[in-house]
Structure formats: C-alpha cells, structure tokens
Motif scaffolding. Structure first.
Motif, PDB file in Angstrom:
ATOM      1  N   VAL A  45       0.855  -1.183   0.000  1.00 39.21           N
ATOM      2  CA  VAL A  45       0.000   0.000   0.000  1.00 39.21           C
ATOM      3  C   VAL A  45       0.889   1.231   0.000  1.00 39.21           C
ATOM      4  CG1 VAL A  45      -1.745   1.274   1.306  1.00 39.21           C
ATOM      5  CG2 VAL A  45      -1.798  -1.224   1.286  1.00 39.21           C
ATOM      6  N   GLN A  46       0.510   2.225  -0.765  1.00 37.00           N
ATOM      7  CA  GLN A  46       1.271   3.472  -0.772  1.00 37.00           C
ATOM      8  C   GLN A  46       1.122   4.162   0.581  1.00 37.00           C
ATOM      9  OE1 GLN A  46       3.231   4.430  -3.202  1.00 37.00           O
ATOM     10  NE2 GLN A  46       2.665   2.766  -4.566  1.00 37.00           N
ATOM     11  N   ALA A  47       2.227   4.590   1.157  1.00 31.48           N
ATOM     12  CA  ALA A  47       2.196   5.254   2.466  1.00 31.48           C
ATOM     13  C   ALA A  47       1.348   6.518   2.435  1.00 31.48           C
ATOM     14  CB  ALA A  47       3.619   5.581   2.915  1.00 31.48           C
ATOM     15  N   VAL A  48       1.273   7.153   1.273  1.00 30.45           N
ATOM     16  CA  VAL A  48       0.500   8.392   1.149  1.00 30.45           C
ATOM     17  C   VAL A  48      -0.987   8.150   1.393  1.00 30.45           C
ATOM     18  CG1 VAL A  48      -0.029   8.319  -1.333  1.00 30.45           C
ATOM     19  CG2 VAL A  48       0.460  10.519  -0.220  1.00 30.45           C
ATOM     20  N   THR A  49      -1.430   6.897   1.312  1.00 30.41           N
ATOM     21  CA  THR A  49      -2.829   6.568   1.588  1.00 30.41           C
ATOM     22  C   THR A  49      -3.212   6.933   3.014  1.00 30.41           C
ATOM     23  OG1 THR A  49      -2.686   4.726   0.020  1.00 30.41           O
ATOM     24  CG2 THR A  49      -4.530   4.693   1.558  1.00 30.41           C
ATOM     25  N   LEU A  50      -2.261   6.857   3.940  1.00 27.04           N
ATOM     26  CA  LEU A  50      -2.546   7.131   5.344  1.00 27.04           C
ATOM     27  C   LEU A  50      -2.410   8.608   5.709  1.00 27.04           C
ATOM     28  CD1 LEU A  50      -0.619   4.118   6.936  1.00 27.04           C
ATOM     29  CD2 LEU A  50      -3.020   4.220   6.247  1.00 27.04           C
ATOM     30  N   VAL A  51      -1.816   9.405   4.825  1.00 26.18           N
ATOM     31  CA  VAL A  51      -1.545  10.814   5.141  1.00 26.18           C
ATOM     32  C   VAL A  51      -2.819  11.630   5.381  1.00 26.18           C
ATOM     33  CG1 VAL A  51      -0.522  12.951   4.251  1.00 26.18           C
ATOM     34  CG2 VAL A  51       0.709  10.786   4.035  1.00 26.18           C
ATOM     35  N   PRO A  52      -3.903  11.450   4.605  1.00 26.56           N
ATOM     36  CA  PRO A  52      -5.115  12.247   4.881  1.00 26.56           C
ATOM     37  C   PRO A  52      -5.693  12.053   6.274  1.00 26.56           C
ATOM     38  CG  PRO A  52      -5.256  11.288   2.689  1.00 26.56           C
ATOM     39  CD  PRO A  52      -4.058  10.673   3.360  1.00 26.56           C
ATOM     40  N   LEU A  53      -5.325  10.969   6.955  1.00 25.37           N
ATOM     41  CA  LEU A  53      -5.814  10.762   8.318  1.00 25.37           C
ATOM     42  C   LEU A  53      -5.377  11.889   9.253  1.00 25.37           C
ATOM     43  CD1 LEU A  53      -5.205   6.926   8.727  1.00 25.37           C
ATOM     44  CD2 LEU A  53      -7.385   8.099   8.433  1.00 25.37           C
ATOM     45  N   VAL A  54      -4.210  12.453   8.989  1.00 29.11           N
ATOM     46  CA  VAL A  54      -3.730  13.576   9.811  1.00 29.11           C
ATOM     47  C   VAL A  54      -4.723  14.729   9.725  1.00 29.11           C
ATOM     48  CG1 VAL A  54      -1.903  15.291  10.078  1.00 29.11           C
ATOM     49  CG2 VAL A  54      -1.321  12.925   9.518  1.00 29.11           C
ATOM     50  N   LEU A  55      -5.097  15.075   8.509  1.00 27.71           N
ATOM     51  CA  LEU A  55      -5.967  16.225   8.276  1.00 27.71           C
ATOM     52  C   LEU A  55      -7.388  15.961   8.758  1.00 27.71           C
ATOM     53  CD1 LEU A  55      -5.540  18.999   7.167  1.00 27.71           C
ATOM     54  CD2 LEU A  55      -6.067  18.136   4.886  1.00 27.71           C
ATOM     55  N   VAL A 146      -7.446  -2.626   3.720  1.00 34.67           N
ATOM     56  CA  VAL A 146      -6.336  -3.550   3.447  1.00 34.67           C
ATOM     57  C   VAL A 146      -6.652  -4.948   3.970  1.00 34.67           C
ATOM     58  CG1 VAL A 146      -3.917  -4.044   3.943  1.00 34.67           C
ATOM     59  CG2 VAL A 146      -4.617  -1.712   3.411  1.00 34.67           C
ATOM     60  N   LEU A 147      -7.225  -5.028   5.162  1.00 32.91           N
ATOM     61  CA  LEU A 147      -7.488  -6.333   5.770  1.00 32.91           C
ATOM     62  C   LEU A 147      -8.573  -7.106   5.034  1.00 32.91           C
ATOM     63  CD1 LEU A 147      -7.350  -5.478   9.580  1.00 32.91           C
ATOM     64  CD2 LEU A 147      -5.775  -6.956   8.327  1.00 32.91           C
ATOM     65  N   ALA A 156      -7.902  -4.100  -5.313  1.00 30.09           N
ATOM     66  CA  ALA A 156      -8.820  -3.749  -4.225  1.00 30.09           C
ATOM     67  C   ALA A 156     -10.260  -3.736  -4.715  1.00 30.09           C
ATOM     68  CB  ALA A 156      -8.466  -2.378  -3.664  1.00 30.09           C
ATOM     69  N   TYR A 157     -11.189  -4.081  -3.816  1.00 29.73           N
ATOM     70  CA  TYR A 157     -12.605  -3.926  -4.122  1.00 29.73           C
ATOM     71  C   TYR A 157     -12.921  -2.435  -4.247  1.00 29.73           C
ATOM     72  CZ  TYR A 157     -13.607  -8.823  -3.022  1.00 29.73           C
ATOM     73  OH  TYR A 157     -13.643 -10.192  -3.024  1.00 29.73           O
TER      74      TYR A 157
END
Length: 198
Positions: A45-55, A146-147, A156-157
């Motif tokens: 998974v691209q790490a950038v996928t998790l970045v919007p969680l900060v915002l 992911v899970l 991915a679905y």
C-alpha cells in the motif's frame, strides 16, 4: 469569529495542514507492507494513503469542539459554516496533492484530494450518527480496506476507495458521494439523528 474560536480551527488546522503537507512530500511513493486477510499475505500500500488521516483527524477534533447549548438554540448557521470549513479543507488537500505530484512526480500524491474528500465525508457522517466516539471509524478505514478489501495482490474492491489508483473514476465518484452524504447528515438537526451522542 465566535464560531472560529469555538472550533479552534484557526490554531489547529494550520498545524494539521503543515503536518499533512510535510508527510505527503516526504513519503511520496513509498510502499508499506500490510497484512491482508482475503489475499492471504502482505499487501503493498502506498504510504500516502494514510496521510489524509492527519488532516481529517484534526478536522474531526475541530468539528467536535462545540458549545452544544449555544449552537443548538442559536440562530447562527453553525452547521453550514462547518460544511464550508470541511469543503475548504478538501479543496486545499486537492491543491496540495496536485502541487506535490507536479513537483516530485509522485503519482500517488494525486490521490490525496480524493482520499481526503472520502475520509472527510466519513468523518461528518460518523460524527453526525455517533458523536465524538466515532473518531476511530475514519481512522481505521484504510486498515479495514487492506485487511478485508483485497480480491488479490494489488486488486482492491471498489468500496475501499482509498486503495484505488489516482485515475480510477469510480473511486472519485465514491469519494464525492461519501462527502455529499456526510454533508447531508451533518446539516440535519441533532434530534433527527436518534443515535447521535449527546
């Protein structure tokens, strides 16, 4: 100004945007290896996928820094202002993603705006239904995807949205729909949502 101070958006969101921008610029196309139940192994998974969680976490915190008595009985369009704040956050995330993609050449940065829109909509929807206790749902959505959302390696679905490539039209449509549903739920009066936390 009363609404802005009540939300503390003028102090929290600038710091959230700074962290969002720095993380997006640093991780770029960095891959993460996460476990996937359905594909039976590790998923890249691209790490950038998790970045919007900060915002979206900062946004959730701002929207739930409330003066309930004053807001529920007052005449100010507080919920409309919340929606404008959310749309502003999404618009800036789109701009940041496009600039980073253009400067660094990281294609995955183009998903920042779409994924922020999806998570912002999910944040509004869960906040309207469950109150402050719902903060974990948007935060866990990428991991849930992911899970449980992989048909096979790299496949991915569509419901995961966040894991789709940047040029996937149905993921963009899903993000816009989630944002629209979240806005609609947030604009409803609190007594129309029976399960809303007090």
């Amino acid at each position: 100004m009363w609404w802005l101070r009540a939300r503390r958006a003028h102090t929290r969101l600038p710091m959230g945007f700074l962290m969002f921008t720095l993380l997006a610029a640093v991780v770029q196309d960095t891959p993460l290896f996460l476990p996937s139940i359905w594909s039976g192994g590790s998923e890249i998974v691209q790490a950038v996928t998790l970045v919007p969680l900060v915002l979206t976490s900062v946004l959730f915190d701002c929207l739930h820094t409330r003066l309930d008595a004053a807001e529920n009985t007052g005449i100010r369009p507080v919920r409309f202002l919340d929606v404008l704040l959310t749309l502003g956050v999404v618009a800036l995330a789109i701009a940041v993603g496009e600039v980073i993609a253009m400067v660094t050449g990281a294609a995955s940065a183009e998903t920042l705006g779409r994924n922020t829109a999806f998570l912002a909509g999910l944040t509004l929807l869960c906040g309207a239904l469950f109150g402050k206790s719902a903060i974990l749902v948007p935060a866990l959505w990428p991991l849930i995807g992911v899970l449980f959302g992989m048909r096979g390696p790299g496949d991915a679905y569509p419901w995961t949205v966040l894991l789709e490539p940047p040029d996937t039209w149905y993921a963009s449509t899903g993000a816009l729909l989630m944002l629209a549903v979240g806005i609609g739920a947030h604009l409803l009066p609190p007594n129309r949502l029976a399960r809303r936390a007090v």
